[in-house]
Motif scaffolding. Sequence first.
Motif, PDB file in Angstrom:
ATOM      1  N   THR A  21       0.859  -1.177   0.000  1.00 18.78           N
ATOM      2  CA  THR A  21       0.000   0.000   0.000  1.00 18.78           C
ATOM      3  C   THR A  21       0.895   1.228   0.000  1.00 18.78           C
ATOM      4  N   SER A  22       0.582   2.186  -0.836  1.00 20.80           N
ATOM      5  CA  SER A  22       1.350   3.437  -0.828  1.00 20.80           C
ATOM      6  C   SER A  22       0.420   4.591  -1.190  1.00 20.80           C
ATOM      7  N   TRP A  23       0.800   5.779  -0.731  1.00 24.79           N
ATOM      8  CA  TRP A  23      -0.006   6.951  -1.048  1.00 24.79           C
ATOM      9  C   TRP A  23       0.865   8.194  -0.998  1.00 24.79           C
ATOM     10  N   THR A  24       0.404   9.224  -1.689  1.00 30.75           N
ATOM     11  CA  THR A  24       1.110  10.506  -1.763  1.00 30.75           C
ATOM     12  C   THR A  24       0.101  11.623  -1.531  1.00 30.75           C
ATOM     13  N   VAL A  25       0.499  12.590  -0.721  1.00 26.13           N
ATOM     14  CA  VAL A  25      -0.324  13.774  -0.467  1.00 26.13           C
ATOM     15  C   VAL A  25       0.570  14.980  -0.740  1.00 26.13           C
ATOM     16  N   ASP A  26       0.073  15.891  -1.560  1.00 25.01           N
ATOM     17  CA  ASP A  26       0.843  17.125  -1.743  1.00 25.01           C
ATOM     18  C   ASP A  26      -0.083  18.330  -1.646  1.00 25.01           C
ATOM     19  N   GLY A  27       0.485  19.422  -1.253  1.00 22.79           N
ATOM     20  CA  GLY A  27      -0.308  20.628  -1.075  1.00 22.79           C
ATOM     21  C   GLY A  27       0.582  21.857  -0.965  1.00 22.79           C
ATOM     22  N   LYS A  28      -0.059  22.965  -0.843  1.00 22.79           N
ATOM     23  CA  LYS A  28       0.657  24.236  -0.783  1.00 22.79           C
ATOM     24  C   LYS A  28       0.104  25.036   0.388  1.00 22.79           C
ATOM     25  N   MET A  29       1.007  25.532   1.216  1.00 22.36           N
ATOM     26  CA  MET A  29       0.624  26.368   2.350  1.00 22.36           C
ATOM     27  C   MET A  29       1.357  27.701   2.200  1.00 22.36           C
ATOM     28  N   GLY A  30       0.688  28.673   1.598  1.00 21.94           N
ATOM     29  CA  GLY A  30       1.346  29.955   1.334  1.00 21.94           C
ATOM     30  C   GLY A  30       2.512  29.772   0.375  1.00 21.94           C
ATOM     31  N   PRO A  31       3.709  30.202   0.757  1.00 22.36           N
ATOM     32  CA  PRO A  31       4.856  30.079  -0.135  1.00 22.36           C
ATOM     33  C   PRO A  31       5.565  28.708  -0.034  1.00 22.36           C
ATOM     34  N   VAL A  32       5.029  27.802   0.743  1.00 26.54           N
ATOM     35  CA  VAL A  32       5.693  26.516   0.951  1.00 26.54           C
ATOM     36  C   VAL A  32       4.879  25.388   0.318  1.00 26.54           C
ATOM     37  N   ALA A  34       4.414  21.324   0.176  1.00 25.44           N
ATOM     38  CA  ALA A  34       4.692  20.142   0.995  1.00 25.44           C
ATOM     39  C   ALA A  34       4.262  18.884   0.247  1.00 25.44           C
ATOM     40  N   VAL A  35       5.098  17.859   0.317  1.00 27.91           N
ATOM     41  CA  VAL A  35       4.789  16.562  -0.298  1.00 27.91           C
ATOM     42  C   VAL A  35       5.127  15.468   0.716  1.00 27.91           C
ATOM     43  N   TYR A  36       4.160  14.593   0.961  1.00 25.80           N
ATOM     44  CA  TYR A  36       4.390  13.413   1.794  1.00 25.80           C
ATOM     45  C   TYR A  36       4.082  12.180   0.963  1.00 25.80           C
ATOM     46  N   THR A  37       4.942  11.182   1.046  1.00 26.30           N
ATOM     47  CA  THR A  37       4.654   9.890   0.429  1.00 26.30           C
ATOM     48  C   THR A  37       5.040   8.797   1.422  1.00 26.30           C
ATOM     49  N   GLY A  38       4.261   7.768   1.469  1.00 25.56           N
ATOM     50  CA  GLY A  38       4.525   6.675   2.397  1.00 25.56           C
ATOM     51  C   GLY A  38       4.067   5.359   1.824  1.00 25.56           C
ATOM     52  N   GLY A  39       4.568   4.300   2.400  1.00 21.24           N
ATOM     53  CA  GLY A  39       4.183   2.977   1.918  1.00 21.24           C
ATOM     54  C   GLY A  39       4.388   1.920   2.982  1.00 21.24           C
ATOM     55  N   TYR A  40       3.687   0.808   2.801  1.00 22.66           N
ATOM     56  CA  TYR A  40       3.778  -0.320   3.720  1.00 22.66           C
ATOM     57  C   TYR A  40       3.738  -1.601   2.907  1.00 22.66           C
ATOM     58  N   LEU A  41       4.694  -2.500   3.162  1.00 23.76           N
ATOM     59  CA  LEU A  41       4.801  -3.756   2.427  1.00 23.76           C
ATOM     60  C   LEU A  41       4.850  -4.916   3.414  1.00 23.76           C
ATOM     61  N   VAL A  42       4.079  -5.968   3.138  1.00 24.35           N
ATOM     62  CA  VAL A  42       4.144  -7.231   3.871  1.00 24.35           C
ATOM     63  C   VAL A  42       4.361  -8.320   2.832  1.00 24.35           C
ATOM     64  N   ARG A  96       8.773  16.228   2.161  1.00 22.52           N
ATOM     65  CA  ARG A  96       9.596  17.281   1.551  1.00 22.52           C
ATOM     66  C   ARG A  96       8.898  18.630   1.635  1.00 22.52           C
ATOM     67  N   LEU A  97       9.697  19.614   1.881  1.00 19.29           N
ATOM     68  CA  LEU A  97       9.229  20.999   1.846  1.00 19.29           C
ATOM     69  C   LEU A  97      10.072  21.753   0.837  1.00 19.29           C
ATOM     70  N   SER A  98       9.420  22.621   0.057  1.00 19.03           N
ATOM     71  CA  SER A  98      10.161  23.424  -0.919  1.00 19.03           C
ATOM     72  C   SER A  98       9.476  24.777  -1.082  1.00 19.03           C
ATOM     73  N   ASN A  99      10.229  25.692  -1.613  1.00 24.27           N
ATOM     74  CA  ASN A  99       9.719  27.036  -1.875  1.00 24.27           C
ATOM     75  C   ASN A  99       8.838  26.958  -3.115  1.00 24.27           C
TER      76      ASN A  99
END
Length: 101
Positions: A21-32, A34-42, A96-99
């Motif tokens: 299972t894996s998923w990615t969430v990305d968004g923008k908060m003002g000038p920043v 943000a991207v999160y990605t995670g996964g789980y393997l069995v 990850r955080l980026s401008n």
Amino acid sequence: MQPLEVTLFNPAYDNDKFEMTSWTVDGKMGPVKAVYTGGYLVRHVEQSGDYTNYSRGVYADYYQCYGKYDLTPTCFSPSAYWHTSEENKHMQHEFRLSNAG
């Protein structure tokens, strides 16, 4: 036997099952940005193989006998096999955080 044929004396199989299972969430908060990605393997692997050809060869007494230097060594059937069962679990995270500008 024909070329590339073998004779097996014990069951041989390779069962390899996994769930991922894996998923990615990305968004923008003002000038920043943000991207999160995670996964789980069995993963579960169960294998069995015939080892008889190794126990019937040149070094057969090494595999199937003990006490070979005694007057009455004890030997066992040359039919041999191996079996292994393994389960792995792996979790991963990245943030990850980026401008954004």
